[in-house]
Design an enzyme around this catalytic site. Structure first.
Site, short mmCIF file in Angstrom:
data_model
loop_
_atom_site.label_atom_id
_atom_site.label_comp_id
_atom_site.label_asym_id
_atom_site.label_seq_id
_atom_site.Cartn_x
_atom_site.Cartn_y
_atom_site.Cartn_z
N ASP A 201 0.84 -1.20 0.00
CA ASP A 201 0.00 0.00 0.00
C ASP A 201 0.88 1.25 0.00
O ASP A 201 1.89 1.31 0.70
CB ASP A 201 -0.86 -0.03 1.28
CG ASP A 201 -1.90 1.07 1.31
OD1 ASP A 201 -2.78 1.07 0.42
OD2 ASP A 201 -1.85 1.92 2.22
N GLU A 263 1.69 -0.40 -4.99
CA GLU A 263 0.70 0.60 -5.42
C GLU A 263 1.47 1.91 -5.60
O GLU A 263 1.89 2.52 -4.62
CB GLU A 263 -0.39 0.77 -4.35
CG GLU A 263 -1.43 1.78 -4.78
CD GLU A 263 -2.14 2.48 -3.62
OE1 GLU A 263 -3.26 2.97 -3.83
OE2 GLU A 263 -1.57 2.56 -2.51
C1 NOJ Z 1 -4.41 3.08 -0.78
C2 NOJ Z 1 -5.56 2.17 -0.54
O1 NOJ Z 1 -5.89 1.50 -1.73
C3 NOJ Z 1 -6.68 3.05 -0.02
O2 NOJ Z 1 -7.89 2.36 0.03
C4 NOJ Z 1 -6.26 3.57 1.33
O3 NOJ Z 1 -7.24 4.46 1.81
C5 NOJ Z 1 -4.94 4.31 1.24
N1 NOJ Z 1 -3.96 3.60 0.47
C6 NOJ Z 1 -4.36 4.54 2.62
O4 NOJ Z 1 -3.91 3.34 3.18
#
Ligand code: NOJ
Ligand code: CA
Length: 519
Positions: A201, A263
């Protein structure tokens, strides 16, 4: 696909937003046992891997992306035994399991943050987070949080702590070696339980720039966008992040054949590619298709740039039309029949490409975003933006499985965590399985062909010249994919038709908002 390619290189992976997939115990919230009971469906769909969103201990301020204990399962989702059962059954069905890790921040209920609050400024407890002094009542800098409002919250002794997301998600201090040691422990904990990879993440976060410089005042306006970082955003993509990925990679490589997938919301292609260098991440989410409007030139540009970025560092591309953070593509492309027709076409474009494809649960059913009433909204963005941004709940409504009324077999509870629209009776899995013309049937056929047909080989695409508003590309194995976003039917490239996203026009022309596969 060559025999030397790792399993993820060209895989079709399916994102399970665990909260919204299937509820086993009637509390209206999806859980691990619910997922396990539906693995047969995913096997039928033909996907090779599942990415599970966070199911760790969490007060759910951001539905699990606020982790209080990264090495345990939240009771809402089950327990460790339920997770072990999911992984065992998924492996039995030939599916890999990718789990999320959230290294940029923890929950404010994590024992470390509670200890930091109880400790003094300058203490080792505070040094696990980003605490700083402000100027009187002014925070240390002017950074906004991604969910709205300032990225700093003041504690009673006057210090401030940084949270790029909600105040319940304090950022960890990655300059402190304790933080990387703890992440390594978390990675090994799940690897020892048999997971096949990690989705990391906010993998462009974590490292913070020296001195935490403010954003120039005249640029602040562009910083209100959710997730996508503008260029030169000091909050993300700091150079120090790459050492963190080298550390992650070295731990993942202790186990054979495991995936590190980041991500990365970084739009600059060269900076994006840096994360994919041979000693960093194996793969990263590329959001070119998520962000492209429905226009052949823009889509082609996004594809070219995604392929180039991966190729420049010897990595494999990834493609994704949507996830739990963005408006569903049926809605983005115009909603209703039009949006659905275009989403069908884009499914064939995406599944024709070399690299991995990530499908978000419900995408294969053609679910649209849902206009939810104010009183059910739960995304922190809604409150933090002062009720100006509705947030992401509209793309997170639970999956409809069967029957004629909500909750459509998702749960036995009438009240699901987000309400399900009665119109979704037409979109239930059960109905679509029986209908050869459904979105689900299109996905099944497309995934099956992609897996079995030798035309889907080779890592490059060659573009054909075509009429305005259209494109066609060819892969070395012989697959041709054509898309028509123009207003009129166009001739198809030569070849035998394998699959089309909708009926062809007279004389075999490709109608508007349709894609076709030929070989
Ligand atoms: C990316 C995640 O996909 C999202 O859902 C989340 O709110 C943020 N990162 C913070 O962790
Ligand atoms: Ca449940």
């Amino acid at each position: 696909m060559t025999s030397r390619d790792p399993w993820w290189a060209n895989a079709v992976c399916y994102q399970v937003y665990v909260r919204s997939f299937a509820d086993s115990n009637g509390d209206g919230i999806g859980d691990l046992e619910g997922l396990r009971s539906r693995l047969g469906y995913l096997e039928l769909l033909g996907v090779q891997a599942l990415w599970l969103t966070p199911f760790y201990r969490s007060p759910m301020a951001d539905h699990g992306y606020d982790v209080a204990d990264p090495r345990d399962v939240d009771p809402v989702f089950g327990d460790l035994a339920a997770f072990d059962a999911v992984i065992a059954d998924a492996h039995e069905c030939g599916m890999k399991i990718i789990v999320d890790v959230v290294p940029n921040h923890s929950s404010d209920q994590h024992e470390w943050f509670q200890a930091a609050l109880a400790a003094e400024p300058g203490s080792p407890e505070r040094a696990r987070y980003v605490f700083a002094d402000g100027e009187g009542d002014e925070p240390p800098n002017n950074w906004p949080s991604i969910f709205g409002g300032p990225a700093w919250t003041q504690v009673p002794d006057g210090q401030w702590y940084l949270h790029l997301f909600a105040p319940e998600q304090p950022d960890l201090n990655w300059a402190n070696p304790e933080i990387s040691e703890d992440l390594a422990k978390t990675l090994r904990f799940w690897l020892d339980r048999g997971v096949d990879g990690f989705r990391i993440d906010v993998a462009h976060g974590m490292a913070k720039p020296d001195g935490l410089p403010s954003i120039p005042a005249d640029e602040l306006k562009q910083f209100s966008e959710l997730l996508a970082a503008p260029e030169h955003d000091p909050r993300f993509d700091a150079d120090g992040v790459h050492d963190i990925h080298r550390m992650i990679r070295s731990v993942v490589d202790e186990y054979p054949d495991k995936l590190a997938l980041g991500e990365i919301w970084v739009r600059d292609a060269d900076r994006f590619a840096m994360y994919l260098r041979p000693d960093e991440l194996h793969q990263a989410f590329y959001f070119g298709l998520t962000e492209a409007v429905y226009d052949a030139d823009e889509i082609r540009e996004a594809i070219t740039s995604g392929l180039q970025a991966a190729e420049s560092v010897g990595s494999h591309s990834t493609w994704t039309l949507s996830n739990h953070d963005v408006v569903r593509e049926v809605t983005r492309y115009g909603d209703g029949e039009l949006g659905t027709r275009r989403a069908r076409a884009m499914a064939l474009v995406e599944l024709a490409l070399p690299g991995a494809v990530y499908i978000y649960n419900g995408e294969e059913l053609g679910l649209p975003n849902v206009d939810l009433p104010d009183e059910v909204l739960q995304d922190p963005t809604w409150e933090r933006s002062g009720h100006t941004e509705r947030g992401r709940d509209g793309c997170r409504v639970p999956v409809p499985w069967e029957g004629n009324e909500p909750p459509f077999g998702f749960s036995t509870a009438e009240d699901t965590w987000l309400p399900m629209p009665p119109e979704w009776r037409e979109l239930c899995v059960e109905k679509q399985l029986e209908d050869p013309g459904s979105m689900l049937s299109l996905y099944r056929s497309a995934i099956d062909l992609r897996q079995k047909n030798p035309a889907f080989t080779g890592n490059t695409v060659e573009w054909f010249a075509g009429p305005a508003g259209c494109f066609a590309f060819r892969r070395p194995g012989g697959l041709i994919c054509a898309l028509n976003t123009s207003g009129a039917p166009v001739p198809l490239p030569p070849g035998d038709l394998l699959l089309a996203s909708g009926p062809l026009a007279e004389d075999g022309y490709l109608p508007t908002d349709t894609a076709a596969w030929l070989a």
